[in-house]
Design an enzyme around this catalytic site. Structure first.
Site, PDB file in Angstrom:
ATOM      1  CD1 TRP A  10     -84.749 -15.965 -71.715  1.00 34.54           C
ATOM      2  CD2 TRP A  10     -84.944 -17.979 -70.725  1.00 34.54           C
ATOM      3  NE1 TRP A  10     -86.083 -16.164 -71.430  1.00 34.54           N
ATOM      4  CE2 TRP A  10     -86.229 -17.394 -70.826  1.00 34.54           C
ATOM      5  CE3 TRP A  10     -84.820 -19.238 -70.158  1.00 34.54           C
ATOM      6  CZ2 TRP A  10     -87.378 -18.026 -70.361  1.00 34.54           C
ATOM      7  CZ3 TRP A  10     -85.962 -19.882 -69.688  1.00 34.54           C
ATOM      8  CH2 TRP A  10     -87.228 -19.271 -69.786  1.00 34.54           C
ATOM      9  CE  LYS A  11     -77.620 -11.327 -73.183  1.00 35.54           C
ATOM     10  NZ  LYS A  11     -76.975 -10.040 -73.005  1.00 35.54           N
ATOM     11  CG  HIS A  93     -74.733 -12.106 -78.123  1.00 37.15           C
ATOM     12  ND1 HIS A  93     -73.977 -11.427 -77.199  1.00 37.15           N
ATOM     13  CD2 HIS A  93     -76.018 -11.682 -77.960  1.00 37.15           C
ATOM     14  CE1 HIS A  93     -74.781 -10.635 -76.493  1.00 37.15           C
ATOM     15  NE2 HIS A  93     -76.027 -10.772 -76.929  1.00 37.15           N
ATOM     16  CD  GLU A  95     -73.549 -11.101 -73.533  1.00 36.41           C
ATOM     17  OE1 GLU A  95     -74.046 -12.239 -73.540  1.00 36.41           O
ATOM     18  OE2 GLU A  95     -74.162 -10.103 -73.106  1.00 36.41           O
ATOM     19  CD  GLU A 163     -78.150  -8.123 -79.294  1.00 40.01           C
ATOM     20  OE1 GLU A 163     -79.238  -8.215 -78.737  1.00 40.01           O
ATOM     21  OE2 GLU A 163     -77.159  -8.827 -78.995  1.00 40.01           O
ATOM     22  N   GLY A 169     -77.110  -4.732 -71.560  1.00 37.46           N
ATOM     23  CA  GLY A 169     -77.093  -4.889 -70.112  1.00 37.46           C
ATOM     24  C   GLY A 169     -76.689  -3.641 -69.341  1.00 37.46           C
ATOM     25  N   GLY A 228     -82.453  -9.350 -73.853  1.00 32.54           N
ATOM     26  CA  GLY A 228     -81.739 -10.160 -72.871  1.00 32.54           C
ATOM     27  C   GLY A 228     -82.500 -10.173 -71.554  1.00 32.54           C
ATOM     28  N   GLY A 229     -82.066  -9.358 -70.611  1.00 34.26           N
ATOM     29  CA  GLY A 229     -82.648  -9.332 -69.272  1.00 34.26           C
ATOM     30  C   GLY A 229     -84.165  -9.176 -69.271  1.00 34.26           C
TER      31      GLY A 229
HETATM   32  P1  13P Z   1     -80.067  -6.830 -72.604  1.00 37.08           P
HETATM   33  O1  13P Z   1     -81.477  -6.741 -73.151  1.00 37.08           O
HETATM   34  O2  13P Z   1     -79.997  -7.470 -71.271  1.00 37.08           O
HETATM   35  O3  13P Z   1     -79.388  -5.484 -72.664  1.00 37.08           O
HETATM   36  O4  13P Z   1     -79.259  -7.808 -73.575  1.00 37.08           O
HETATM   37  C1  13P Z   1     -79.363  -7.635 -74.955  1.00 37.08           C
HETATM   38  C2  13P Z   1     -78.755  -8.793 -75.629  1.00 37.08           C
HETATM   39  O5  13P Z   1     -77.555  -8.994 -75.567  1.00 37.08           O
HETATM   40  C3  13P Z   1     -79.638  -9.722 -76.344  1.00 37.08           C
HETATM   41  O6  13P Z   1     -78.932 -10.616 -77.105  1.00 37.08           O
END
Ligand code: 13P
Length: 248
Positions: A10-11, A93, A95, A163, A169, A228-229
């Protein structure tokens, strides 16, 4: 046989109102044939664990510190995640690697601490667009695996998520051939180090949606996804879980 895993990251999304989402998701999947994990923000961990207590849905953290306790303002230890009821943690991750300069050595130290606490670690690896365009993808993934995955890893406590940074995203995804190449490479690389590498689950992550899930889950050596999203609402995540169950 590796049990498939649908994991949601869910970030930095979700307040208490999102707990209803978790309950709805749980009610839609009361007897799943795959593992389901949601990693909400830390503020929701304990409440999320409580909300899904009667359901086969696991809750995880999104990061942890390598030390058990101490003067680390803002940080959370693996022991604290475990104490809150989490059974897993996402580590490394992109990010965090990008925004906080986390190195693979840092990720390894965190993973070692998390595994010692009894948490399952989801260790993320992935190349940037520039690295892919320079045809360095496998070198990057190989180096990240070598340095980020601790020797204490087993098929039970370690999951690897591929990833690609440029797919996160963005709505962009690698071709099935590109995913298959990296996942095959990861399996071979892990097999050189770990006796039970055949049982380690390898997830794909980056713009997984209901529309592309079935194709991605049909790729060899893809044991699930880190989403993620697409994990924020049951409307999106349920069909992704269903697609993974159908791919068995
Ligand atoms: P998205 O599915 O939003 O592209 O994000 C992937 C992600 O970073 C999952 O950790």
């Amino acid at each position: 046989m590796r049990r498939k895993l649908a994991a949601g990251n869910w970030k930095m999304n979700g307040t208490r109102a999102a707990l209803g989402t978790l309950e709805a998701l749980s009610r839609a999947h009361t007897t799943p044939s795959v593992d389901i994990l949601i990693c909400p923000p830390a503020t929701l961990l304990a409440a999320a664990v409580e909300a899904v207590a009667a359901f086969p849905l696991a809750i995880g953290g999104q990061d942890c510190h390598a030390e058990t306790s101490g003067a680390h303002t803002g940080d959370i230890s693996a022991e604290m995640l475990h104490d809150a009821g989490a059974s897993a943690v996402i580590l490394g991750h992109s990010e965090r690697r990008e925004a906080y300069g986390e190195t693979s050595e840092t990720v390894r130290a965190k993973a070692k601490a998390a595994q010692a606490t009894g948490l399952m670690t989801l260790i993320c690896v992935g190349e940037s667009l520039a690295q892919r365009e320079a045809e360095n993808t496998l070198d990057i993934i190989g180096a990240q695996l070598a340095l980020s995955v601790p020797d204490t890893s087993t098929a039970q406590n370690c999951v690897i998520a591929y990833e690609p940074c440029w797919a996160i995203g963005t709505g962009l995804t690698p071709t099935p051939e590109q995913i298959a190449e990296v996942h095959g490479f990861m399996r071979t690389t892990l097999a050189a180090r770990f006796a039970d590498a055949d049982g380690m689950r390898l997830l794909y992550g980056g713009s997984v949606k209901p529309a592309n899930a079935a194709e991605i889950f049909g790729i060899g050596d893809v044991d699930g996804a880190l989403v993620g999203g697409g994990s924020l609402t049951p409307r999106d995540f349920s069909p992704i879980i269903n697609a993974l169950e159908s791919a068995l």
